[in-house]
Design a protein around this motif. Structure first.
Motif, mmCIF file in Angstrom:
data_model
loop_
_atom_site.group_PDB
_atom_site.id
_atom_site.type_symbol
_atom_site.label_atom_id
_atom_site.label_comp_id
_atom_site.label_asym_id
_atom_site.label_seq_id
_atom_site.Cartn_x
_atom_site.Cartn_y
_atom_site.Cartn_z
ATOM 1 N N UNK A 17 0.874 -1.081 -0.044
ATOM 2 C CA UNK A 17 -0.129 0.040 -0.142
ATOM 3 C C UNK A 17 0.656 1.393 -0.177
ATOM 4 N N UNK A 18 0.457 2.335 -0.659
ATOM 5 C CA UNK A 18 1.127 3.559 -0.560
ATOM 6 C C UNK A 18 1.363 3.948 0.987
ATOM 7 N N UNK A 19 2.383 4.366 1.280
ATOM 8 C CA UNK A 19 2.385 5.023 2.794
ATOM 9 C C UNK A 19 2.610 6.174 2.639
ATOM 10 N N UNK A 20 1.550 6.937 3.173
ATOM 11 C CA UNK A 20 1.522 8.294 3.292
ATOM 12 C C UNK A 20 0.580 8.709 4.316
ATOM 13 N N UNK A 21 0.868 9.649 5.206
ATOM 14 C CA UNK A 21 0.096 10.124 6.126
ATOM 15 C C UNK A 21 -1.346 10.890 5.591
ATOM 16 N N UNK A 23 -2.700 10.316 2.823
ATOM 17 C CA UNK A 23 -3.582 9.276 2.177
ATOM 18 C C UNK A 23 -4.442 8.574 3.144
ATOM 19 N N UNK A 24 -3.690 8.281 4.499
ATOM 20 C CA UNK A 24 -4.319 7.904 5.848
ATOM 21 C C UNK A 24 -5.546 8.615 5.954
ATOM 22 N N UNK A 25 -5.139 9.850 6.356
ATOM 23 C CA UNK A 25 -6.227 10.636 6.790
ATOM 24 C C UNK A 25 -7.377 11.022 5.896
ATOM 25 N N UNK A 26 -6.841 10.720 4.482
ATOM 26 C CA UNK A 26 -8.045 11.134 3.566
ATOM 27 C C UNK A 26 -8.986 10.002 3.620
ATOM 28 N N UNK A 27 -8.272 8.553 3.827
ATOM 29 C CA UNK A 27 -9.056 7.468 3.659
ATOM 30 C C UNK A 27 -10.080 7.611 4.768
ATOM 31 N N UNK A 28 -9.730 8.086 6.088
ATOM 32 C CA UNK A 28 -10.518 8.049 7.246
ATOM 33 C C UNK A 28 -11.658 8.995 7.146
ATOM 34 N N UNK A 29 -11.266 10.081 6.203
ATOM 35 C CA UNK A 29 -12.420 11.248 6.006
ATOM 36 C C UNK A 29 -13.546 10.521 5.079
ATOM 37 N N UNK A 30 -12.851 9.814 4.102
ATOM 38 C CA UNK A 30 -13.684 9.124 3.156
ATOM 39 C C UNK A 30 -14.595 8.019 3.871
ATOM 40 N N UNK A 31 -14.046 7.557 4.677
ATOM 41 C CA UNK A 31 -14.768 6.448 5.358
ATOM 42 C C UNK A 31 -16.004 7.094 6.015
ATOM 43 N N UNK A 32 -15.683 8.107 6.758
ATOM 44 C CA UNK A 32 -16.897 8.978 7.474
ATOM 45 C C UNK A 32 -17.912 9.419 6.544
ATOM 46 N N UNK A 33 -17.470 9.921 5.395
ATOM 47 C CA UNK A 33 -18.390 10.402 4.458
ATOM 48 C C UNK A 33 -19.366 9.295 3.766
ATOM 49 N N UNK A 34 -18.376 8.140 3.447
ATOM 50 C CA UNK A 34 -19.534 7.148 3.017
ATOM 51 C C UNK A 34 -20.470 6.739 3.883
ATOM 52 N N UNK A 159 -14.564 -1.202 4.723
ATOM 53 C CA UNK A 159 -13.455 -1.588 4.091
ATOM 54 C C UNK A 159 -12.308 -0.453 3.820
ATOM 55 N N UNK A 160 -12.801 0.662 3.367
ATOM 56 C CA UNK A 160 -11.652 1.897 3.360
ATOM 57 C C UNK A 160 -11.132 2.181 4.590
ATOM 58 N N UNK A 161 -11.898 2.136 5.544
ATOM 59 C CA UNK A 161 -11.338 2.425 7.058
ATOM 60 C C UNK A 161 -10.418 1.403 7.601
ATOM 61 N N UNK A 162 -10.680 0.134 7.187
ATOM 62 C CA UNK A 162 -9.640 -0.724 7.502
ATOM 63 C C UNK A 162 -8.308 -0.818 6.781
ATOM 64 N N UNK A 163 -8.477 -0.506 5.344
ATOM 65 C CA UNK A 163 -7.209 -0.157 4.626
ATOM 66 C C UNK A 163 -6.660 0.930 5.068
ATOM 67 N N UNK A 164 -7.188 2.030 5.396
ATOM 68 C CA UNK A 164 -6.467 3.306 5.669
ATOM 69 C C UNK A 164 -5.729 2.889 6.898
ATOM 70 N N UNK A 165 -6.414 2.329 7.892
ATOM 71 C CA UNK A 165 -5.682 2.262 9.052
ATOM 72 C C UNK A 165 -4.490 1.039 8.918
ATOM 73 N N UNK A 166 -4.451 0.584 7.993
ATOM 74 C CA UNK A 166 -3.162 -0.338 7.568
ATOM 75 C C UNK A 166 -1.956 0.447 7.104
ATOM 76 N N UNK A 167 -2.214 1.644 6.556
ATOM 77 C CA UNK A 167 -1.428 2.458 6.184
ATOM 78 C C UNK A 167 -0.361 2.931 7.222
ATOM 79 N N UNK A 168 0.775 2.385 6.978
ATOM 80 C CA UNK A 168 1.710 3.140 8.035
ATOM 81 C C UNK A 168 2.672 4.231 7.404
ATOM 82 N N UNK B 68 1.962 15.516 14.321
ATOM 83 C CA UNK B 68 1.676 15.605 12.960
ATOM 84 C C UNK B 68 1.517 14.423 12.068
ATOM 85 N N UNK B 69 2.633 13.679 12.248
ATOM 86 C CA UNK B 69 2.848 12.563 11.288
ATOM 87 C C UNK B 69 2.298 11.133 11.964
ATOM 88 N N UNK B 70 1.898 11.385 12.873
ATOM 89 C CA UNK B 70 1.565 9.976 13.490
ATOM 90 C C UNK B 70 0.346 10.263 14.461
#
Lengths: 177, 140
Positions: A17-21, A23-34, A159-168, B68-70
């Protein structure tokens, strides 16, 4: 080619998975929106049933049961600590009395996923039994469609929340004592 | 741009958002879209609360100064709640319109007004937090 001890040719561990913070917060927002989209589509169906509904079919508590199942399943799935699932790879036998509570985490996770899938299946069941079998037209049929939309949105949100929680984050490290 | 101009500009912006929502209620004599103001005023609160709690938490035992990053679990939960609240604010007028409770003009005005109020609060927080710490990621 080196000998690999995989079962299949394609190794899914290479698919990272792409590792970016961000992207992770975007995934969490997207999960909430869905999740909110699903919830409001159900609210829309019930308010529609109360106000401008011209048919005799109304939204009752039965229509809400799949949504409740999906939501409980989503809460269960996403509140499991994921390090519990993988902590004893060697003693992978079910109900092993060894270390850890990995089997309990797996059973609860299975329960959560079954609740999610049961919610989606239940929405299809309500749609077929309550709307399609009575051969109603589209403004009334929309209440059943919104039920399916609701449960699909909750499932995608999970699913999106699960995936985005696995982004480190690759560069984040915490020096815990 | 000095802070006084920022405050005047943002307050005018905020007032126009409130004006749109109030007009959407008053022009059609139907005060149901007034809930949109409430939802969009609550929407920035979870992130503010989470960031405040996380920044005041004593991080002596775990030397994790990388707030910020974690992000912690609490911050992610608050981001999730923020996402649901924004969509709730937008979809409440749509539901009202779909159920023939308000007119189409009222729906458009209340959605635009609510988004203006929300964006205004976010820009306000962003303007005045970047002076203290030079981070480029805006929390919305």
């Amino acid at each position: 080619m080196d000998s690999r001890n995989n079962l299949f040719r394609f190794n899914l561990a290479q698919l990272k998975f792409p590792k970016s913070q961000k992207l992770r917060s975007f995934g969490v927002y997207l999960a909430g929106i869905l999740f909110a989209v699903g919830f409001w589509s159900m609210i829309d169906a019930s308010v529609y049933s109360k106000t401008v509904n011209a048919s005799t079919i109304h939204i009752t508590f039965v229509d809400w049961i799949p949504f409740i199942c999906s939501t409980i399943g989503m809460m269960i799935v996403n509140s499991i600590e994921k390090s519990n699932l993988l902590n004893d790879p060697n003693s992978s036998s079910f109900l092993s009395t060894g270390s850890g509570n990995a089997w309990a985490a797996r059973v609860i996770l299975f329960l959560g996923f079954s609740l999610l899938a049961g919610g989606l299946a239940g929405s299809f069941m309500v749609f077929i039994l309550k709307f399609l079998m009575k051969k109603v037209g589209f403004p009334t049929l929309g209440m059943g469609v919104s039920n399916i939309v609701c449960n699909s949105c909750v499932m995608f949100s999970c699913i999106i929340l699960w995936l985005s929680q696995n982004i480190e984050d690759e560069y984040s490290y915490s020096l815990a004592l | 741009m000095n802070p006084l101009n920022k405050i005047i500009f943002l307050s005018a912006f905020l007032a126009s958002g409130f004006l749109l929502i109030l007009l959407s209620c008053a022009l059609f004599n139907n005060y149901k879209p007034l809930w949109v103001i409430f939802i969009f005023l609550v929407a920035p609160l979870p992130n503010i609360l989470a960031n405040t709690i996380e920044s005041t938490r004593d991080d002596f035992l775990t030397f994790s100064n990388d707030h910020g990053s974690n992000p912690s679990q609490l911050q992610e939960l608050c981001k999730y709640i923020t996402g649901t609240l924004i969509v709730s604010g937008v979809s409440l007028p749509i539901v009202f319109y779909h159920c023939h409770l308000i007119e189409v003009g009222s729906m458009l005005m209340s959605i635009i007004g609510g988004l203006i109020v929300y964006v205004d609060i976010i820009i306000f927080i962003w303007f005045f937090s970047e002076e203290e710490e030079e981070n480029d990621d805006f929390n919305f």
